[in-house]
Scaffold this motif. Structure first.
Motif, PDB file in Angstrom:
ATOM      1  N   GLY A  24       0.771  -1.237   0.000  1.00 41.43           N
ATOM      2  CA  GLY A  24       0.000   0.000   0.000  1.00 41.43           C
ATOM      3  C   GLY A  24       0.801   1.286   0.000  1.00 41.43           C
ATOM      4  N   ASP A  25       2.088   1.240  -0.325  1.00 45.62           N
ATOM      5  CA  ASP A  25       2.895   2.464  -0.372  1.00 45.62           C
ATOM      6  C   ASP A  25       2.606   3.223  -1.663  1.00 45.62           C
ATOM      7  OD1 ASP A  25       4.120   1.798   2.007  1.00 45.62           O
ATOM      8  OD2 ASP A  25       5.807   0.797   1.037  1.00 45.62           O
ATOM      9  N   ILE A  26       2.439   4.546  -1.544  1.00 41.09           N
ATOM     10  CA  ILE A  26       2.255   5.396  -2.726  1.00 41.09           C
ATOM     11  C   ILE A  26       3.362   6.437  -2.724  1.00 41.09           C
ATOM     12  CG2 ILE A  26       0.731   6.995  -3.923  1.00 41.09           C
ATOM     13  CD1 ILE A  26      -1.637   5.584  -2.625  1.00 41.09           C
ATOM     14  N   LYS A  27       4.216   6.383  -3.766  1.00 50.57           N
ATOM     15  CA  LYS A  27       5.306   7.347  -3.908  1.00 50.57           C
ATOM     16  C   LYS A  27       5.076   8.170  -5.163  1.00 50.57           C
ATOM     17  CE  LYS A  27       9.248   5.556  -1.447  1.00 50.57           C
ATOM     18  NZ  LYS A  27       9.933   6.596  -0.767  1.00 50.57           N
ATOM     19  N   ILE A  28       5.183   9.486  -5.025  1.00 49.37           N
ATOM     20  CA  ILE A  28       4.997  10.385  -6.152  1.00 49.37           C
ATOM     21  C   ILE A  28       6.259  11.227  -6.288  1.00 49.37           C
ATOM     22  CG2 ILE A  28       3.602  12.259  -7.086  1.00 49.37           C
ATOM     23  CD1 ILE A  28       1.300  11.044  -5.333  1.00 49.37           C
ATOM     24  N   ASN A  29       6.902  11.134  -7.440  1.00 46.74           N
ATOM     25  CA  ASN A  29       8.176  11.831  -7.690  1.00 46.74           C
ATOM     26  C   ASN A  29       9.177  11.589  -6.555  1.00 46.74           C
ATOM     27  OD1 ASN A  29       6.949  12.729  -9.983  1.00 46.74           O
ATOM     28  ND2 ASN A  29       6.856  14.870  -9.398  1.00 46.74           N
ATOM     29  N   ASP A  30       9.323  10.331  -6.150  1.00 46.92           N
ATOM     30  CA  ASP A  30      10.244   9.897  -5.087  1.00 46.92           C
ATOM     31  C   ASP A  30       9.945  10.500  -3.722  1.00 46.92           C
ATOM     32  OD1 ASP A  30      11.712   8.215  -6.799  1.00 46.92           O
ATOM     33  OD2 ASP A  30      12.879   9.924  -7.534  1.00 46.92           O
ATOM     34  N   ARG A  31       8.703  10.958  -3.513  1.00 47.15           N
ATOM     35  CA  ARG A  31       8.283  11.477  -2.206  1.00 47.15           C
ATOM     36  C   ARG A  31       7.013  10.744  -1.783  1.00 47.15           C
ATOM     37  NH1 ARG A  31       8.147  17.619  -3.944  1.00 47.15           N
ATOM     38  NH2 ARG A  31       7.145  17.984  -1.951  1.00 47.15           N
ATOM     39  N   VAL A  46      -6.273  10.811  -5.042  1.00 51.92           N
ATOM     40  CA  VAL A  46      -5.302   9.828  -5.540  1.00 51.92           C
ATOM     41  C   VAL A  46      -5.714   8.412  -5.142  1.00 51.92           C
ATOM     42  CG1 VAL A  46      -2.922   9.023  -5.269  1.00 51.92           C
ATOM     43  CG2 VAL A  46      -3.376  11.449  -5.651  1.00 51.92           C
ATOM     44  N   LYS A  47      -6.240   8.247  -3.923  1.00 56.12           N
ATOM     45  CA  LYS A  47      -6.572   6.919  -3.407  1.00 56.12           C
ATOM     46  C   LYS A  47      -7.960   6.421  -3.808  1.00 56.12           C
ATOM     47  CE  LYS A  47      -4.085   7.731   0.878  1.00 56.12           C
ATOM     48  NZ  LYS A  47      -4.319   7.880   2.313  1.00 56.12           N
ATOM     49  N   GLN A  48      -8.764   7.265  -4.479  1.00 59.26           N
ATOM     50  CA  GLN A  48     -10.160   6.917  -4.758  1.00 59.26           C
ATOM     51  C   GLN A  48     -10.337   5.600  -5.508  1.00 59.26           C
ATOM     52  OE1 GLN A  48     -11.786  10.507  -6.521  1.00 59.26           O
ATOM     53  NE2 GLN A  48     -13.323  10.581  -4.913  1.00 59.26           N
ATOM     54  N   LEU A  53     -12.281  -0.216  -4.899  1.00 61.91           N
ATOM     55  CA  LEU A  53     -12.137  -1.678  -5.012  1.00 61.91           C
ATOM     56  C   LEU A  53     -11.644  -2.321  -3.722  1.00 61.91           C
ATOM     57  CD1 LEU A  53     -10.451  -1.694  -8.527  1.00 61.91           C
ATOM     58  CD2 LEU A  53     -12.824  -2.239  -8.007  1.00 61.91           C
ATOM     59  N   LYS A  54     -11.457  -1.489  -2.681  1.00 62.63           N
ATOM     60  CA  LYS A  54     -10.954  -1.951  -1.371  1.00 62.63           C
ATOM     61  C   LYS A  54      -9.601  -2.655  -1.501  1.00 62.63           C
ATOM     62  CE  LYS A  54     -15.613  -2.364   0.499  1.00 62.63           C
ATOM     63  NZ  LYS A  54     -16.262  -1.723  -0.642  1.00 62.63           N
ATOM     64  N   LEU A  55      -8.692  -2.032  -2.266  1.00 63.59           N
ATOM     65  CA  LEU A  55      -7.360  -2.606  -2.496  1.00 63.59           C
ATOM     66  C   LEU A  55      -6.245  -1.687  -1.990  1.00 63.59           C
ATOM     67  CD1 LEU A  55      -7.903  -3.810  -6.181  1.00 63.59           C
ATOM     68  CD2 LEU A  55      -7.843  -5.232  -4.149  1.00 63.59           C
ATOM     69  N   GLU A  56      -6.542  -0.819  -1.010  1.00 65.55           N
ATOM     70  CA  GLU A  56      -5.551   0.165  -0.547  1.00 65.55           C
ATOM     71  C   GLU A  56      -4.253  -0.483  -0.068  1.00 65.55           C
ATOM     72  OE1 GLU A  56      -8.786   0.152   0.579  1.00 65.55           O
ATOM     73  OE2 GLU A  56      -9.457   2.212   0.949  1.00 65.55           O
TER      74      GLU A  56
END
Length: 128
Positions: A24-31, A46-48, A53-56
């Motif tokens: 469940g990690d979300i990295k955007i432009n290495d941040r 972003v997480k919608q 789908l309940k896949l966070e």
């Protein structure tokens, strides 16, 4: 372990999204997500697709995003993630389409025309 690569666009923002199985990690432009999108609204945007789908907690998302403003970038990332989830599992498509995450928002800024102040604004008319 395959990595799915998709692209999302909104206004002048372009997001290249890489989704792989993870925790469940979300990295955007290495941040981190919370570090890049400071507003709670943009983080939710972003997480919608994952939340619908309940896949966070099932996938790690890495994003390279450029151009446009913060909101355009957030919506471009959302579209990219939704497209990636459909590539991973095509049965997710009806759910994401119903929520409106699969449609590319084609609205762009209207250009300024010559002889006018802005795109549509005319100069003030004086009768006398």
């Amino acid at each position: 372990m395959q990595i799915v690569n998709t692209i999302g666009r909104r206004k002048t923002s372009i997001a290249r999204v890489y989704v792989k199985p993870g925790k469940g990690d979300i990295k955007i432009n290495d941040r981190e997500l919370k570090e890049y999108f400071l507003s709670e609204i943009h983080q939710t945007l972003v997480k919608q697709a994952l939340a619908a789908l309940k896949l966070e907690a099932s996938y790690d998302v890495t994003v390279n995003v450029e151009g446009g403003g913060i909101t355009g970038q957030a919506e471009a990332v959302r579209l990219g993630i939704a497209r990636a989830l459909v590539v991973i599992s095509p049965e997710n498509k009806p759910t994401l389409r119903k929520e409106g995450f699969m449609t590319r928002d084609s609205r762009m800024v209207e250009r300024k025309k010559p002889g006018r102040r802005k795109a549509r604004r005319k100069f003030q008319f004086s009768k006398r």
